[in-house]
Design a protein around this motif. Sequence first.
Motif, PDB file in Angstrom:
ATOM      1  N   UNK A   6     -17.365  36.250 -29.564  1.00  0.00           N
ATOM      2  CA  UNK A   6     -17.663  35.619 -28.288  1.00  0.00           C
ATOM      3  C   UNK A   6     -17.993  34.149 -28.399  1.00  0.00           C
ATOM      4  N   UNK A   7     -18.254  33.672 -29.623  1.00  0.00           N
ATOM      5  CA  UNK A   7     -18.599  32.261 -29.819  1.00  0.00           C
ATOM      6  C   UNK A   7     -17.386  31.386 -30.101  1.00  0.00           C
ATOM      7  N   UNK A   8     -16.215  32.004 -30.270  1.00  0.00           N
ATOM      8  CA  UNK A   8     -15.034  31.263 -30.705  1.00  0.00           C
ATOM      9  C   UNK A   8     -14.452  30.432 -29.563  1.00  0.00           C
ATOM     10  N   UNK A  67      -8.725  29.565 -24.057  1.00  0.00           N
ATOM     11  CA  UNK A  67      -9.442  30.828 -23.891  1.00  0.00           C
ATOM     12  C   UNK A  67     -10.713  30.833 -24.712  1.00  0.00           C
ATOM     13  N   UNK A  68     -11.760  31.436 -24.151  1.00  0.00           N
ATOM     14  CA  UNK A  68     -13.045  31.468 -24.860  1.00  0.00           C
ATOM     15  C   UNK A  68     -12.943  32.219 -26.169  1.00  0.00           C
ATOM     16  N   UNK A  69     -12.114  33.255 -26.196  1.00  0.00           N
ATOM     17  CA  UNK A  69     -11.984  34.043 -27.428  1.00  0.00           C
ATOM     18  C   UNK A  69     -11.102  33.360 -28.455  1.00  0.00           C
ATOM     19  N   UNK A  70     -10.290  32.415 -28.011  1.00  0.00           N
ATOM     20  CA  UNK A  70      -9.387  31.734 -28.942  1.00  0.00           C
ATOM     21  C   UNK A  70      -8.168  32.555 -29.295  1.00  0.00           C
ATOM     22  N   UNK A  71      -7.961  33.711 -28.655  1.00  0.00           N
ATOM     23  CA  UNK A  71      -6.810  34.540 -28.996  1.00  0.00           C
ATOM     24  C   UNK A  71      -5.520  33.774 -28.752  1.00  0.00           C
ATOM     25  N   UNK A  72      -4.639  33.806 -29.777  1.00  0.00           N
ATOM     26  CA  UNK A  72      -3.337  33.192 -29.626  1.00  0.00           C
ATOM     27  C   UNK A  72      -3.321  31.686 -29.762  1.00  0.00           C
TER      28      UNK A  72
END
Length: 581
Positions: A496-498, A2-7
Amino acid sequence: MAASGRGLRRTVSAWPCPAWRRAHWEAPGRPKPEYDAVVIGAGHNGLVAAAYLQRTGVSTAVFERRHVIGGAAVTEEIIPGFKFSRASYLLSLLRPQIYTDLELKKHGLRVHLRNPHSFTPMLEEGTGSKAPRSLLLGTDMAENQRQIAQFSQKDAQAFPKYEAFMNRLASAIDPLLDAAPVDMEAFQRGSLLQRLRALSTLAPLLQAGRILGAQLPQYYQVLTAPITKVLDQWFESEPLKATLATDAVIGAMTSPHTPGSGYVLLHHVMGGLEGMQGAWGYVQGGMGALSDAIASSATAHGASIFTGKTVAQVQVSSGGRVRGVVLQDGSEVRSKVVLSNAAPQTTFLKLTPQEWLPEEFTQRISQLDIRSPVTKINVAVNRLPDFLAAPNAPRGQPLPHHQCSIHLNCEDTHLLHQAFEDAMDGRPSHRPMIELCIPSSLDPTLAPPSCHVVSLFTQYTPYSLAGGQVWDEQERNAYADKVFDCIEAYAPGFKGSVVGRDILTPPDLERIFGLPGGNIFHGAMALDQLYFARPTPLHAGHRCPLPGLYLCGSGAHPGGGVMGAAGRNAAHVVLEDLKSL
């Protein structure tokens, strides 16, 4: 991904140790049945000890539980293409003698010096076309004063005197780092020769007293008082005081209002690189490259280093002396001495047969303060953070502030204290103290083109959460999201850059790196756990109650940080004892 890196929480096993690291140090074949010395753990202190022993002809083997050497000084490719200093992330404290003796530059060590080194942006509204203020500190004293004058002319004038005052204290403490503390056990109960040797170790203490002279009472206060009390005597502006106070509490479950917090600040200002006092830098290739250089020095002289080899127990002869170790696979390795780079609790409560240790000693070890406030978050991003207080360059190239330790939620010492109070209630801090570093700003080998690795050293997070909650994936991600929200306020667009993230709470640091309680120092750097009392009174000279067993990690004097002094000092004690065997 995921672009956000969530999880996202990748495990190292997904990407095995690459050949570019493994080839330098991995010992071929199986361990021999016997060595002169065995070192438990290939953290940097254990590697330093092995290098010094092997250089003098003491055949030495190092056994490391993990697949990679370095302990907390390690580089790992957690996210493909991004190389992280997964735990420790800065270099300054490594003793100059170790650089020279072990020829670390010859063995590949390269360091990028940081100047400036500290950046504290304010979370405030800009006025008109002006950006929010920030405090940028480096080696140029005139520029430092200009920066400080934004907040207080008085503080700008006082800052050079404060620096000179702290540097004098650091120079007095410095000799104490390079020798074992006075051996009180030998001093009280040893032979005449042992007592004379113990007496000779008082020399660094006497030297420190001479350096401090008539100002000794003021310096005593620095070591014993809350850092806020010390800083209030020098300065009036909160941004400056809070920035300096971060070095007094980083890695410690203490508030700036806690008595004795001044020593940890001193611990972080007494280092240096390339002959520059107080300088900090990034190791080319990440902190694992430092461990590789030390290992290369050790193996060049014949030391053997084995990974994936867990020591299960220290072996003891019927006569009550160490005779080697038993590995987890059941194989036995004999040795005259064993040096443990593991933490004191691991060494004495798990690896050493309890019947060979005094009950009073093991009780003291079990009572050591190992509380840790730290959650380390390693982040892969596809662009540099763009701070409101210091906007990015048009083409996105790194600017001077990007190489700094960037202090967020650090505008006021009250914020630091409130973050501590949250953890005391069993809750992660609502506004965590964040030290953000971007090593790829100086070392582009760590990330793909135009991308960067970001190290977030955050606190305060308790090991045990209130209400019986545990650090599961939901709690980890909730805390990381809170940290990212804080960064977003200072640098809009960060989330948004993560590309991905690796979240290491205190239990994770304990599980992965063997740090009890997640404590990066192997135990609190409090006055009651330093020098004569590290790890316990009467056993602060690396020797242990069990003959032939030595402590060579950060749980021994002079404590934590990537310093190497504990390993070097322990090796010297072992060499002295081997002469008498």
